[in-house]
Motif scaffolding. Structure first.
Motif: not given
Length: 141
Positions: A33-55
């Protein structure tokens, strides 16, 4: 072949990403989870929506990862929002008093999950204030 404990799907649209997590978020899977969110930041993504429906489960290590990522993303000028969190996470957010940081809406006012989402086992109870504890009279016992 058993299913992995956590699967991560990411869909980008310009400077926005939708990350869908499926499975369990715990001490073993939270580095993903941490790596996925960090990668978004490194890729320039600034708006992140996390769908947790299947969690199906999220422990305090998951909560910590989301709070840490939210702080980093906010510092970078972005936002992180969790959508349709599992009951365990909603209860932890309520107890910690930080649901507004990750859900973006007042507690108990979440939009309903998608129509094709599996039904929740029980509705999340509304927040109830804890009654005050009476003071001891006459010193410590």
């Amino acid at each position: 072949m058993p299913l992995p404990p956590l699967t991560i799907y990411r869909h980008d649209r310009k400077e926005r990403a939708l990350i869908t997590l499926a499975g369990e978020i715990d001490l073993e899977t939270v580095p993903l989870v941490r790596a996925s969110l960090e990668r978004c930041l490194r890729d320039g993504i600034r708006t992140i929506d996390v769908d947790l429906t299947p969690v199906t489960f999220c422990d305090c290590s998951g909560l910590n990862a989301f709070l840490n990522a939210s702080q980093r993303i906010t510092t970078a000028g972005g936002t992180l929002r969790l959508h349709h969190p599992p009951r365990t996470l909603v209860l932890m957010l309520d107890v910690a008093g930080c649901e507004f940081l990750l859900l973006g809406v007042p507690f108990g006012r979440l939009p309903p999950p998608p129509k094709n989402a599996p039904p929740r086992t029980a509705p999340v109870p509304p927040h109830r204030p804890v009654p005050p504890v009476p003071a001891l009279v006459g010193g410590a016992v």
